[in-house]
Design a protein around this motif. Structure first.
Motif, PDB file in Angstrom:
ATOM      1  N   THR A 242       6.498   1.713  -9.015  1.00  0.00           N
ATOM      2  CA  THR A 242       5.891   0.696  -8.161  1.00  0.00           C
ATOM      3  C   THR A 242       4.716   1.346  -7.427  1.00  0.00           C
ATOM      4  O   THR A 242       4.913   2.200  -6.577  1.00  0.00           O
ATOM      5  CB  THR A 242       6.888   0.137  -7.135  1.00  0.00           C
ATOM      6  OG1 THR A 242       7.415   1.213  -6.352  1.00  0.00           O
ATOM      7  CG2 THR A 242       8.040  -0.582  -7.825  1.00  0.00           C
ATOM      8  N   VAL A 243       3.506   0.935  -7.765  1.00  0.00           N
ATOM      9  CA  VAL A 243       2.335   1.595  -7.191  1.00  0.00           C
ATOM     10  C   VAL A 243       1.119   0.675  -7.281  1.00  0.00           C
ATOM     11  O   VAL A 243       0.978  -0.097  -8.236  1.00  0.00           O
ATOM     12  CB  VAL A 243       2.053   2.926  -7.935  1.00  0.00           C
ATOM     13  CG1 VAL A 243       1.698   2.673  -9.397  1.00  0.00           C
ATOM     14  CG2 VAL A 243       0.954   3.721  -7.243  1.00  0.00           C
TER      15      VAL A 243
ATOM     16  N   PRO B   4      -0.339  -7.170   3.512  1.00  0.00           N
ATOM     17  CA  PRO B   4       1.074  -7.378   3.187  1.00  0.00           C
ATOM     18  C   PRO B   4       1.848  -6.057   3.217  1.00  0.00           C
ATOM     19  O   PRO B   4       1.421  -5.064   2.626  1.00  0.00           O
ATOM     20  CB  PRO B   4       1.038  -7.952   1.766  1.00  0.00           C
ATOM     21  CG  PRO B   4      -0.345  -8.508   1.611  1.00  0.00           C
ATOM     22  CD  PRO B   4      -1.228  -7.619   2.427  1.00  0.00           C
ATOM     23  N   ARG B   5       2.998  -6.059   3.885  1.00  0.00           N
ATOM     24  CA  ARG B   5       3.819  -4.859   3.989  1.00  0.00           C
ATOM     25  C   ARG B   5       5.282  -5.223   3.748  1.00  0.00           C
ATOM     26  O   ARG B   5       5.745  -6.308   4.119  1.00  0.00           O
ATOM     27  CB  ARG B   5       3.671  -4.223   5.376  1.00  0.00           C
ATOM     28  CG  ARG B   5       2.257  -3.786   5.726  1.00  0.00           C
ATOM     29  CD  ARG B   5       1.749  -2.654   4.860  1.00  0.00           C
ATOM     30  NE  ARG B   5       2.565  -1.459   5.020  1.00  0.00           N
ATOM     31  CZ  ARG B   5       2.423  -0.583   6.020  1.00  0.00           C
ATOM     32  NH1 ARG B   5       1.492  -0.771   6.956  1.00  0.00           N
ATOM     33  NH2 ARG B   5       3.194   0.481   6.084  1.00  0.00           N
ATOM     34  N   ALA B   6       6.022  -4.300   3.170  1.00  0.00           N
ATOM     35  CA  ALA B   6       7.406  -4.574   2.765  1.00  0.00           C
ATOM     36  C   ALA B   6       8.315  -4.893   3.940  1.00  0.00           C
ATOM     37  O   ALA B   6       9.339  -5.564   3.766  1.00  0.00           O
ATOM     38  CB  ALA B   6       7.959  -3.396   1.964  1.00  0.00           C
TER      39      ALA B   6
ATOM     40  N   ILE C 234       0.813  -1.224   0.000  1.00  0.00           N
ATOM     41  CA  ILE C 234       0.000   0.000   0.000  1.00  0.00           C
ATOM     42  C   ILE C 234       0.845   1.271   0.000  1.00  0.00           C
ATOM     43  O   ILE C 234       0.343   2.348  -0.322  1.00  0.00           O
ATOM     44  CB  ILE C 234      -0.970   0.024   1.202  1.00  0.00           C
ATOM     45  CG1 ILE C 234      -0.203  -0.114   2.529  1.00  0.00           C
ATOM     46  CG2 ILE C 234      -2.020  -1.066   1.064  1.00  0.00           C
ATOM     47  CD1 ILE C 234      -1.077   0.021   3.760  1.00  0.00           C
ATOM     48  N   ASP C 235       2.125   1.151   0.341  1.00  0.00           N
ATOM     49  CA  ASP C 235       3.020   2.299   0.315  1.00  0.00           C
ATOM     50  C   ASP C 235       3.812   2.397  -0.993  1.00  0.00           C
ATOM     51  O   ASP C 235       4.710   3.231  -1.113  1.00  0.00           O
ATOM     52  CB  ASP C 235       4.000   2.237   1.494  1.00  0.00           C
ATOM     53  CG  ASP C 235       3.293   2.300   2.832  1.00  0.00           C
ATOM     54  OD1 ASP C 235       2.379   3.148   2.966  1.00  0.00           O
ATOM     55  OD2 ASP C 235       3.627   1.515   3.733  1.00  0.00           O
ATOM     56  N   GLY C 236       3.504   1.521  -1.948  1.00  0.00           N
ATOM     57  CA  GLY C 236       4.234   1.517  -3.214  1.00  0.00           C
ATOM     58  C   GLY C 236       5.584   0.843  -3.108  1.00  0.00           C
ATOM     59  O   GLY C 236       6.471   1.085  -3.930  1.00  0.00           O
TER      60      GLY C 236
ATOM     61  N   TYR D  52      -1.556  -3.716  -9.255  1.00  0.00           N
ATOM     62  CA  TYR D  52      -0.344  -2.956  -8.970  1.00  0.00           C
ATOM     63  C   TYR D  52       0.570  -2.958 -10.188  1.00  0.00           C
ATOM     64  O   TYR D  52       0.501  -3.843 -11.044  1.00  0.00           O
ATOM     65  CB  TYR D  52       0.389  -3.525  -7.748  1.00  0.00           C
ATOM     66  CG  TYR D  52       0.716  -5.007  -7.839  1.00  0.00           C
ATOM     67  CD1 TYR D  52       1.967  -5.451  -8.244  1.00  0.00           C
ATOM     68  CD2 TYR D  52      -0.241  -5.963  -7.501  1.00  0.00           C
ATOM     69  CE1 TYR D  52       2.260  -6.803  -8.318  1.00  0.00           C
ATOM     70  CE2 TYR D  52       0.047  -7.319  -7.568  1.00  0.00           C
ATOM     71  CZ  TYR D  52       1.297  -7.728  -7.970  1.00  0.00           C
ATOM     72  OH  TYR D  52       1.572  -9.073  -8.053  1.00  0.00           O
ATOM     73  N   GLU D  53       1.400  -1.923 -10.275  1.00  0.00           N
ATOM     74  CA  GLU D  53       2.358  -1.787 -11.373  1.00  0.00           C
ATOM     75  C   GLU D  53       3.783  -1.905 -10.845  1.00  0.00           C
ATOM     76  O   GLU D  53       4.109  -1.359  -9.793  1.00  0.00           O
ATOM     77  CB  GLU D  53       2.200  -0.442 -12.080  1.00  0.00           C
ATOM     78  CG  GLU D  53       0.880  -0.263 -12.806  1.00  0.00           C
ATOM     79  CD  GLU D  53       0.836   1.020 -13.614  1.00  0.00           C
ATOM     80  OE1 GLU D  53       1.893   1.454 -14.103  1.00  0.00           O
ATOM     81  OE2 GLU D  53      -0.256   1.606 -13.736  1.00  0.00           O
TER      82      GLU D  53
END
Length: 483
Positions: A373-374, A65-67, A45-47, A398-399
């Motif tokens: 990345t988004v 999910p988070r990095a 969600i933060d790209g 997402y891209e």
């Protein structure tokens, strides 16, 4: 921490299953993989970019999910170097020797992410990578025993019986480790078994005896059979969408072009949800010709893969099939291929500064150093072509790409061709079922009016996995190991 005797032993799903079990039992759970090497990635969600394997585990834990759950991601560019993504951002490209020279700095990065999880969650389930018995790399290790040592994590070792030699690999892995690492292993799991578990008992008893003779207290935790759940595997295309075929029925046949640097093949796992869809991965031109849809997937090296398709004559064959009415789809790198030209003035991807695309769609792509990345939310706005009937449907995804294309929309459609930069577009059930219904109508197949969402489908699979693990593993002993 879950470690394995090697790659593809099933660590990712064992971690996912434990995450679901602990979450079902009321704990706030996070997965963690300090370092992963994969071309299948996701944007949070933060790209920020992270591995798909960790995404599966986060979903199983009922978490977004988070990095920070995967602070280091390696995306191979070639046999000799990889793009290094730190905390979700591409930082540099390094060969193995230069990467290992940064091990102290990387361990600090991984430990900082783990500390955040420790401060904010009840339980963390860590996943190792490959095997901990790569003893030539122990001093640099930050994903197996190096990480376990850093955070003082007890280890459960998983072996894959399906490939043979599981008892030798379990015992050999343990005994190759030094004393301190060996003593971190508190349990073993045998995975991917087919057959009568009672036949394994003599060997399990013998292995237990050998461990005790070495002064090791390693608990046997159970045997996991093959399950009928459909959860995406991060690193393997084998059996990804294999189903029995009823010769009396019609199917939608999809061919996905298997390129050398194919990325995000998890985009297509969703097709397992559809009983009337059959998917195959194409390596040779002779395999093409009997499908309804051809998909050009994402690629870590679009130009190199495109030139290889030309050499293998797949390029010309796809042109021929497009003229005959076969539906052609391009995702990310596939989108870039379907345009007029691709320019790489800095030669970031290959020795080619430019090359011709399929020229199915009217845009060009130029590679630069900035990587996009988004997460995205879009509405299908096709005024013509195969997607016209789906105009107005909302899609999420997402891209992840470096190329910039001269397009006005994230989804480009003309005739029987459409292309998009959106990974996960097929995870949108309304869009995908609508798209498949267009093909069903053409083939005089029954229309599917409504289907459960892909999220609902995945939830059932995670619960199936957790139930199978509760039935076959000693969860009480695993909780004792945790404490």
């Amino acid at each position: 921490m879950i470690q394995g005797t090697g790659s593809s032993v099933g660590k990712t799903l064992i971690v996912a299953g434990l995450c679901r079990i602990f979450a079902q039992d009321g704990y706030k759970v996070s997965p963690f993989k300090s370092q992963n090497m994969a071309l299948n990635s996701f944007v949070d969600i933060d790209g920020l970019e992270m591995s798909r394997g960790t995404v599966i585990q986060a979903e199983a834990a009922y978490q977004i999910p988070r990095a920070f759950m995967n602070p280091i991601l390696l995306k191979p560019n070639s046999d000799n170097n990889s793009q290094v993504i730190i905390n979700g951002i591409a930082k540099f490209t390094l060969n193995a020797k230069d990467y290992f020279s940064k091990s102290k700095e990387l361990k600090e990065i991984a430990t900082k992410s783990y500390q955040y999880i420790k401060d904010n969650f009840d339980i963390c389930v860590l996943e190792g990578g490959g095997s901990p018995a790569e003893i030539n790399l122990r001093e640099y290790d930050l994903v197996n025993m190096g990480m376990a040592e850093q955070v003082d994590a007890p280890v459960i070792l998983v072996g894959n019986i399906d490939i043979g030699g599981v008892f030798a690999s379990l015992y050999g892995t343990v005994m190759l480790l030094d004393k301190e690492d060996r003593e971190r292993i508190k349990g073993i799991i045998i995975n991917k078994f087919r057959g009568d578990v009672d036949l394994l008992k003599p060997a399990i008893d013998a292995l237990d005896k050998k461990f005790k003779e070495e002064g090791l207290n390693i608990e046997f935790l159970g045997v996991m059979p093959y399950g009928d759940f459909e959860i995406e595997e991060e690193d393997s295309l084998s059996d990804i969408i294999q189903k029995k075929v009823d010769k009396e029925k019609k199917y939608i046949n999809i061919s996905i072009i298997k390129t050398k640097k194919m990325s995000n093949f998890t985009d297509f796992h969703v097709f397992k949800q559809y009983e009337d869809v059959r998917v195959k991965y194409i390596k040779d031109v002779e395999e093409l010709g009997d499908e309804d849809i051809i998909i050009l997937p994402g690629s870590k090296n679009t130009i190199t893969d495109l030139e290889d398709l030309k050499k293998r004559k797949i390029f010309e064959k796809i042109k021929e099939l497009k003229e005959k009415g076969t539906v052609i789809v391009g995702i990310c790198g596939g989108l870039q291929m379907l345009g007029r030209k691709i320019f790489d003035p800095l030669k970031l991807e290959s020795d080619f500064s430019e090359t011709d695309g399929f020229n199915f769609l009217e845009y060009d792509t130029t590679f630069g150093e900035i990587k996009k990345t988004v997460q995205v939310e879009r509405v299908i706005d096709a005024e013509e072509g195969i997607l016209k009937e789906l105009r107005g449907i909302k899609v999420l995804g997402y891209e992840i790409h470096q190329g910039v294309s001269t397009i006005k929309s994230n989804i480009v459609c003309k005739g029987n061709v459409f292309a998009t930069y959106i990974h996960g577009i097929f995870d949108n059930s309304e869009f995908t079922n609508g798209f498949l219904n267009i093909i069903r109508s053409k083939k005089d197949m029954p229309i599917v009016e409504k289907i459960e969402t892909y999220s609902e489908f995945k939830e059932k699979q995670y619960n199936k996995l957790a139930n199978l693990m509760r039935e076959n593993l000693n969860i009480e002993k695993i909780y004792k190991i945790l404490k």
